[in-house]
Design an enzyme around this catalytic site. Structure first.
Site, PDB file in Angstrom:
ATOM      1  N   GLU A  49      13.168   0.485 -25.603  1.00 52.43           N
ATOM      2  CA  GLU A  49      13.008  -0.264 -26.861  1.00 52.43           C
ATOM      3  C   GLU A  49      14.350  -0.253 -27.587  1.00 52.43           C
ATOM      4  O   GLU A  49      14.927   0.811 -27.807  1.00 52.43           O
ATOM      5  CB  GLU A  49      11.989   0.403 -27.781  1.00 52.43           C
ATOM      6  CG  GLU A  49      10.569   0.422 -27.314  1.00 52.43           C
ATOM      7  CD  GLU A  49       9.682   1.111 -28.347  1.00 52.43           C
ATOM      8  OE1 GLU A  49      10.110   1.245 -29.513  1.00 52.43           O
ATOM      9  OE2 GLU A  49       8.572   1.529 -27.990  1.00 52.43           O
ATOM     10  N   ASP A  60      10.265   3.240 -40.877  1.00 52.71           N
ATOM     11  CA  ASP A  60      11.228   4.145 -40.260  1.00 52.71           C
ATOM     12  C   ASP A  60      11.517   5.352 -41.135  1.00 52.71           C
ATOM     13  O   ASP A  60      11.701   5.231 -42.347  1.00 52.71           O
ATOM     14  CB  ASP A  60      12.549   3.420 -39.972  1.00 52.71           C
ATOM     15  CG  ASP A  60      12.400   2.344 -38.913  1.00 52.71           C
ATOM     16  OD1 ASP A  60      11.463   2.464 -38.106  1.00 52.71           O
ATOM     17  OD2 ASP A  60      13.214   1.408 -38.901  1.00 52.71           O
TER      18      ASP A  60
END
Length: 270
Positions: A49, A60
């Site tokens: 990824e 995040d």
């Protein structure tokens, strides 16, 4: 293009889960990011990824935010991310982009799908886009035979899980921890029921992510998930060596090898 389904089939034939490794493009710079991602491949990742750095990364945690901000400060552009995909996909390893939706819209959905496919990318993981709000992306992905990886979470209702898995191609991303990446460690108490509920709705592989840090955790999750996804722990390893890239790459390879050994300890369910 190398598809994620091929990687999952290979792992299944070997009686194990697939290891999926994440790093953002452009950290510490574009060339250095490509080298780091290739290190993941060489050390045992089955699928890669590549994060597209974004200024408002709501899912995040601080490690990924720090690396992404460094890349943004360095002037990374979406075309650099596509170039990174091309370099990593050339290894033969299925390579996806993980991105928030706004950068794709800005770039142009059809243009993004075309450029991603032309670069050999396998597809897209969209953490903030749900299938019911994704008709343009679904159409573009179908046109270019790209994987559509949407997320399910412990809070997802049975109806949402069924709707989400029906729209996926490639695999389903099971976010086993509520909250941002790099927070609480994923555990079988949460991930196991989520995988079981998701498996009731689909025959697609299920990858478990968010909170995986060690080979032991990879082995635990790999016993019932088809894929083990690791991001923050890998990013943090690079962040810990800001002034010595060679040392950072050695540490990255060591951790990836530990994780790869972990997914090989216990057979994943088919």
């Amino acid at each position: 293009m190398s598809s994620t389904s091929t990687a999952f089939d290979t792992a299944r034939a070997e009686g194990r889960a697939a290891l999926i490794g994440y790093l953002p493009a452009g950290y510490p710079d574009v060339a250095g990011g490509i080298t780091a991602l290739k290190t993941l491949v060489d050390a045992g990742c089955d699928i890669i990824e590549i994060g597209l750095p974004y200024s408002d990364p709501v899912m995040d945690g601080p490690s990924i935010q720090a690396a992404a901000q460094h890349a943004l400060d360095g002037g990374i552009r979406t075309t650099d991310v596509i170039r990174t995909v091309e370099a990593v996909a050339a290894t033969g390893t299925p390579t996806l982009v993980m991105t928030y939706w706004n950068p794709v819209e800005r770039y142009g959905v059809e243009r993004f799908a075309t450029d991603l496919a032309n670069a050999g990318g396998a597809g897209l993981i969209t953490p903030d886009l749900t299938p019911d709000y994704a008709p343009e992306w679904i159409a573009a992905a179908d046109e270019h035979d790209l994987d559509k990886v949407f997320l399910v979470a412990p809070s997802s209702t049975s109806e949402r899980i069924a709707m989400t898995t029906a729209a996926c191609r490639g695999f389903v991303y099971a976010a086993a921890v509520m909250g941002v990446t790099g927070g609480a460690a994923a555990s079988s108490e949460v991930a196991g029921p989520l995988v079981a509920r998701t498996r009731e709705t689909t025959d697609l592989p299920i990858g478990v992510g968010i909170g995986v840090r060690t080979g032991a955790q990879a082995a635990e999750l790999g016993a019932y998930a088809n894929g083990v996804i690791v991001g923050t722990a890998l990013v943090r390893t690079l962040l810990e060596h800001p002034d010595d890239r060679a040392a950072g790459l050695r540490a990255l390879a060591t951790l990836t090898e530990e994780l790869a050994e972990g997914v090989r300890r216990a057979p994943a369910r088919s």
